[in-house]
Motif scaffolding. Structure first.
Motif, PDB file in Angstrom:
ATOM      1  N   TYR A 155       0.821  -1.213   0.000  1.00  0.00           N
ATOM      2  CA  TYR A 155       0.000   0.000   0.000  1.00  0.00           C
ATOM      3  C   TYR A 155       0.856   1.265   0.000  1.00  0.00           C
ATOM      4  CZ  TYR A 155      -3.596  -3.404   1.292  1.00  0.00           C
ATOM      5  OH  TYR A 155      -4.440  -4.491   1.313  1.00  0.00           O
ATOM      6  N   GLN A 156       1.959   1.236   0.715  1.00  0.00           N
ATOM      7  CA  GLN A 156       2.837   2.404   0.720  1.00  0.00           C
ATOM      8  C   GLN A 156       3.487   2.595  -0.642  1.00  0.00           C
ATOM      9  OE1 GLN A 156       2.250   4.359   2.925  1.00  0.00           O
ATOM     10  NE2 GLN A 156       3.240   4.014   4.912  1.00  0.00           N
ATOM     11  N   TRP A 158       2.032   1.886  -3.493  1.00  0.00           N
ATOM     12  CA  TRP A 158       0.984   2.528  -4.305  1.00  0.00           C
ATOM     13  C   TRP A 158       0.865   4.007  -3.971  1.00  0.00           C
ATOM     14  CZ3 TRP A 158      -3.256  -1.798  -3.574  1.00  0.00           C
ATOM     15  CH2 TRP A 158      -2.938  -2.881  -4.423  1.00  0.00           C
ATOM     16  N   ARG A 159       0.994   4.348  -2.706  1.00  0.00           N
ATOM     17  CA  ARG A 159       0.919   5.766  -2.318  1.00  0.00           C
ATOM     18  C   ARG A 159       2.069   6.560  -2.924  1.00  0.00           C
ATOM     19  NH1 ARG A 159       0.791   7.131   3.601  1.00  0.00           N
ATOM     20  NH2 ARG A 159      -0.163   9.057   2.866  1.00  0.00           N
ATOM     21  N   ARG A 160       3.251   5.960  -2.926  1.00  0.00           N
ATOM     22  CA  ARG A 160       4.402   6.665  -3.523  1.00  0.00           C
ATOM     23  C   ARG A 160       4.194   6.884  -5.018  1.00  0.00           C
ATOM     24  NH1 ARG A 160       7.289   3.427   0.180  1.00  0.00           N
ATOM     25  NH2 ARG A 160       7.598   1.799  -1.397  1.00  0.00           N
ATOM     26  N   ALA A 382     -10.462   4.051  -3.099  1.00  0.00           N
ATOM     27  CA  ALA A 382      -9.278   4.495  -3.841  1.00  0.00           C
ATOM     28  C   ALA A 382      -9.423   4.164  -5.327  1.00  0.00           C
ATOM     29  CB  ALA A 382      -8.023   3.827  -3.278  1.00  0.00           C
ATOM     30  N   ARG A 405      -5.325  12.693  -5.129  1.00  0.00           N
ATOM     31  CA  ARG A 405      -5.072  12.953  -3.703  1.00  0.00           C
ATOM     32  C   ARG A 405      -6.041  12.163  -2.829  1.00  0.00           C
ATOM     33  NH1 ARG A 405      -6.730  15.415   0.605  1.00  0.00           N
ATOM     34  NH2 ARG A 405      -8.662  16.097  -0.399  1.00  0.00           N
ATOM     35  N   GLU A 408      -5.004   8.574  -2.726  1.00  0.00           N
ATOM     36  CA  GLU A 408      -3.852   8.416  -1.829  1.00  0.00           C
ATOM     37  C   GLU A 408      -4.295   8.476  -0.367  1.00  0.00           C
ATOM     38  OE1 GLU A 408      -0.028  10.854  -0.247  1.00  0.00           O
ATOM     39  OE2 GLU A 408      -0.949  11.523  -2.124  1.00  0.00           O
ATOM     40  N   TYR A 409      -5.242   9.343  -0.071  1.00  0.00           N
ATOM     41  CA  TYR A 409      -5.754   9.477   1.298  1.00  0.00           C
ATOM     42  C   TYR A 409      -6.415   8.172   1.747  1.00  0.00           C
ATOM     43  CZ  TYR A 409      -8.403  11.388   5.256  1.00  0.00           C
ATOM     44  OH  TYR A 409      -8.924  11.627   6.504  1.00  0.00           O
ATOM     45  N   LEU A 411      -5.781   5.122   0.665  1.00  0.00           N
ATOM     46  CA  LEU A 411      -4.735   4.129   0.910  1.00  0.00           C
ATOM     47  C   LEU A 411      -4.020   4.406   2.224  1.00  0.00           C
ATOM     48  CD1 LEU A 411      -3.199   3.843  -2.683  1.00  0.00           C
ATOM     49  CD2 LEU A 411      -4.669   2.176  -1.527  1.00  0.00           C
ATOM     50  N   GLY A 412      -3.846   5.698   2.538  1.00  0.00           N
ATOM     51  CA  GLY A 412      -3.203   6.063   3.805  1.00  0.00           C
ATOM     52  C   GLY A 412      -4.005   5.622   5.019  1.00  0.00           C
TER      53      GLY A 412
END
Length: 435
Positions: A155-156, A158-160, A382, A405, A408-409, A411-412
């Protein structure tokens, strides 16, 4: 930094050979100085007498000290390995309560502090809960893989990717006239966003496999009264779980038993015989049987050949089983297997068939899959934002960037990079006290 120091029995039910009492917080060193004479060297076990403030001996214990931040919670932590008598543990817990700003830990509070202190993310915390409750080898493997950070890393990552995409869009918006800024971001961003959208959808598809490993593969025994359902349940369970008689309609309610087949949790459900009946209680049992078939992962449709097989409408695999093969031969039938519960004939083959079907359903869980409905909900959110961003060419670039954004939120929130206090309360309340 928390002001209060928490403590709890972290081992199993008492009495036991050894009990482990865990303490975490700013008062740990003071507690050890007063109860165990001195603070042991970090990460080294020391045999100490535990005494009250007035000098009364409580127990002889192995004392371990973990200095912050190199501890499970990220705070100063002590573990007292004491004799597991109820009176002994109660006396030590009572003494701990006499120190200022100390209290008994709530369910999951040690893990919650570990999360808040950055020692683990939410997916690892949830996996830790699964590891504690694991009953089978596959459950243990899935939990340990996620506790080790495989979900977080996915998941991190994907966020990157989304951060990089947003950076390119911002560059185009802010510096479109600069020579060293790439031209249209369409080729660089939107194709990768579309690919990420598909990756997330594929990942979501693995949820059912993870759920089967965590919750169990549901196998429902269905058929006419006296078709041999309860007899088969007892044979598979290797004990008398259900009542078996020659009287039709003996089983009135669902009877469940759990098996471990090659590390996979199998939940077998015996049901009332399916037939029209004027008996009010039996009618309720038939309704529950039909409902069980609608939520099953596999149906064993049992038929002893004494009547027309009942029709079962269900959206899952089914095996047609000819029963009582020791006294009746269903010649020319289209059954998948024939068994005789009384002699055990065909039962091993049936177990193997169940195992293969269940293993195939759980196979995607050998990779990284979502393991909670909470995770799936956020993944779908997402994916929805990514779909809008990638496919809405008519939208202004700023609005498409906002969709990225929001993705990404979402996924965070899965890993806890952004989260609410209310959600944390729900997650960690499911843990046992002492963890």
């Amino acid at each position: 930094m928390f002001r209060e120091t928490i403590y709890a029995l972290s081992s199993g039910a008492l009495p036991s050979g050894v009990a482990v009492i865990r303490i975490s917080g700013p008062a740990v060193q003071n507690i050890l100085r007063q109860m165990a004479v001195a603070v042991p060297a970090a990460r080294s076990a020391a045999l100490r007498e535990l005494r009250t403030k007035s000098g009364i001996l409580l127990d002889h214990a192995l004392v371990l000290y973990f200095q912050a931040p190199a501890s499970f919670t990220g705070e100063d932590v002590a573990e007292l390995q004491v004799h597991g008598g109820k009176a002994t543990v109660a006396a030590i817990l009572q003494e701990l309560s006499t120190f200022d700003d100390t209290r008994l830990a709530e369910a999951g509070e040690f893990s919650r502090r570990a999360f808040l202190n950055g020692k683990m993310d939410l997916t690892a915390a949830e996996a830790l809960s699964d590891l504690i409750s694991a009953e089978t080898e596959l459950q243990r493997r899935l939990a340990i893989a996620n506790a080790d950070g495989k979900q977080r890393d996915l998941y991190q990552g994907w966020r990157r990717s989304l951060l990089n995409a947003r950076a390119l869009i911002e560059a185009e918006l802010d510096f479109a006239d600069e020579a060293d800024v790439p031209g249209s971001v369409s080729d660089q961003v939107w194709s990768s966003v579309q690919a990420l959208h598909q990756d997330i959808l594929n990942h979501i598809d693995g949820y059912r496999a993870g759920e089967i490993v965590r919750e169990g593969f549901r196998v429902v025994l269905a058929g006419r009264p006296n078709a041999g359902k309860s007899s088969l349940l007892n044979v598979l369970a290797k004990r008398d779980v259900a009542i078996v008689t020659d009287i039709p309609g003996t089983t009135r309610d669902l009877v469940e038993v759990t098996l471990d087949l090659s590390g996979l949790k199998i939940i077998l459900t015996d049901t009332a015989g399916l037939r029209d009946t004027d008996d009010v209680v039996e009618r309720i049992g038939v309704d529950r049987a039909l409902e069980a078939t609608r939520t099953a992962d596999l149906i064993l449709h049992l038929d002893d050949g004494t009547g027309e097989p009942v029709k079962i409408d269900a959206d899952c695999p089914d095996l047609k089983i000819a029963t009582k093969a020791d006294i009746r031969h269903l010649a020319g039938s289209t059954h998948d297997l024939a068994i005789a519960a009384r002699t055990g004939a065909g039962v091993d083959e049936l177990e193997e068939a169940i195992r293969k079907i269940a293993a195939e359903a759980a196979q995607p869980a050998e990779g990284v899959v979502p393991t909670r409905a909470r995770q799936v909900s956020l993944l779908r959110r997402a994916a929805s934002h990514l779909q809008v961003a990638a496919q809405s060419d008519a939208l202004d670039l700023e609005l498409r960037a906002e969709e990225l954004r929001l993705a990404e939120y979402a996924l965070g929130k899965i890993v806890g990079a952004v989260d609410s206090e209310e959600l944390l309360g729900v997650i960690f309340s499911e843990f046992c006290i002492g963890k």
